[in-house]
Enzyme design. Structure first.
Site, short mmCIF file in Angstrom:
data_model
loop_
_atom_site.label_atom_id
_atom_site.label_comp_id
_atom_site.label_asym_id
_atom_site.label_seq_id
_atom_site.Cartn_x
_atom_site.Cartn_y
_atom_site.Cartn_z
N GLY A 15 6.54 -0.02 7.08
CA GLY A 15 7.89 -0.23 6.33
C GLY A 15 8.78 -1.25 6.69
N THR A 16 8.09 -2.47 6.96
CA THR A 16 8.68 -3.49 7.40
C THR A 16 9.55 -4.18 5.99
OG1 THR A 16 7.16 -5.47 7.05
CG2 THR A 16 7.36 -4.32 9.22
N ASN A 17 9.02 -4.09 5.00
CA ASN A 17 9.59 -4.33 3.79
C ASN A 17 10.79 -3.41 3.37
OD1 ASN A 17 8.41 -6.96 2.08
ND2 ASN A 17 6.82 -5.78 3.14
N HIS A 113 3.79 -8.05 -3.41
CA HIS A 113 2.13 -8.36 -3.08
C HIS A 113 2.06 -9.63 -2.20
CE1 HIS A 113 -2.10 -8.36 -3.54
NE2 HIS A 113 -2.17 -9.64 -3.92
#
Ligand code: GAR
Length: 203
Positions: A15-17, A113
Site C-alpha cells: 500500500g505505498t501507493n 502500472h
C-alpha cells in the site's frame, strides 16, 4: 469548495501507493476527491493498516474464500455501493477485473502500472515481474503509467506517464523502489485529482 468525488482505492499489498494518495489528500493535493473506502484483495495486507491509521473504512475481500470471480466482484460492488463510491483507483490491486465489472465503470477506474505501457504490461505482468522483465530486456529507461481500466489488462487510455532511468547494477528491487519514488507516488495522486476533478465537474 469543490464537490468532492468519492474515491474507492483497491489494493492488494503493502500500500505505498495508497499512502501516497493519503498523503496527497492530507496535503490538499486532491481537492476534488475524498478517499471514502479501501478494499484489499488480500487479508492481512499492510495497506489495510495504512487505511485504518488514516481513519478510512477498510475491508478485505478474498476471492479464494468466496470461491469465484463473480462472487468476488459482487462483494466488491456491494461495498462500493454502500460507500457511494463514484471513482475507483487501483493502487497495486493485483487481481484482474472482468469485463462485466469494468463496463459498469466506464472512465471511472484508473490503474497505476510500473512500466511505460505498452512495454512490460498485460496479463501476468505485475509487481517485481515487471522490473525483472525490464532488466532482462536491457532497457535503459523505464517508468510508470496511469491509465483508465477497461476489459483489456493494461489496455485502457493512458492518462499520465513518467520516465525513470535504469542504472548499472540495478536489481529488480532497486529498480522497483526508484520507479515508485520517482514516478508512481508522484503520478498516482496527480491522476487521481485530474479524474476526480473531471467527475466533479460533470455532476
Ligand atoms: C506497485 O509497484 C504497482 O505499480 C504495482 O504493484 C506495486 C504495488 O505496491 N502494480 C502492478 O504491477 C499492476 N499491474 P504498493 O502496494 O506498495 O502500492
Amino acid at each position: 469548495m469543490p464537490v468532492k468525488t468519492r474515491i474507492a482505492v483497491l489494493v492488494s499489498g503493502g500500500g505505498t501507493n495508497l499512502q501516497a494518495l493519503i498523503n496527497a489528500q492530507n496535503d490538499g493535493r486532491i481537492p476534488h476527491g475524498e478517499i471514502v473506502i479501501v478494499i484489499s484483495s488480500q487479508e492481512g495486507a499492510y495497506a489495510l493498516e495504512r487505511a485504518a491509521q488514516a481513519g478510512i473504512p477498510a475491508y478485505a475481500v478474498s476471492k479464494k474464500k468466496l470461491g469465484s470471480q463473480q462472487l468476488f466482484e459482487e462483494k466488491i460492488s456491494s461495498l462500493l455501493a454502500e460507500a457511494n463510491a463514484e471513482f475507483i483507483v487501483l493502487a497495486g490491486f493485483l487481481s484482474i477485473l472482468s469485463a462485466d465489472f469494468t463496463q459498469q465503470w466506464p472512465d471511472r477506474i484508473i490503474n497505476i502500472h510500473p512500466a511505460l505501457i505498452p512495454s512490460f504490461c498485460g496479463k501476468g505482468m505485475y509487481g517485481l515481474k515487471v522490473h525483472e522483465a525490464a532488466l532482462a530486456k536491457g532497457v535503459k529507461v523505464t517508468g510508470a503509467t496511469v491509465h483508465y481500466v477497461n476489459e483489456i489488462p493494461d489496455g485502457g487510455k493512458i492518462i499520465l506517464q513518467k520516465a525513470v532511468e535504469v542504472k548499472d547494477g540495478d536489481t529488480p528491487e532497486l529498480l522497483q523502489r526508484r520507479v515508485m519514488e520517482e514516478a508512481e507516488w508522484v503520478l498516482l495522486p496527480q491522476a487521481a485529482e485530474l479524474v476526480a476533478r473531471k467527475i466533479s465537474e460533470e455532476k
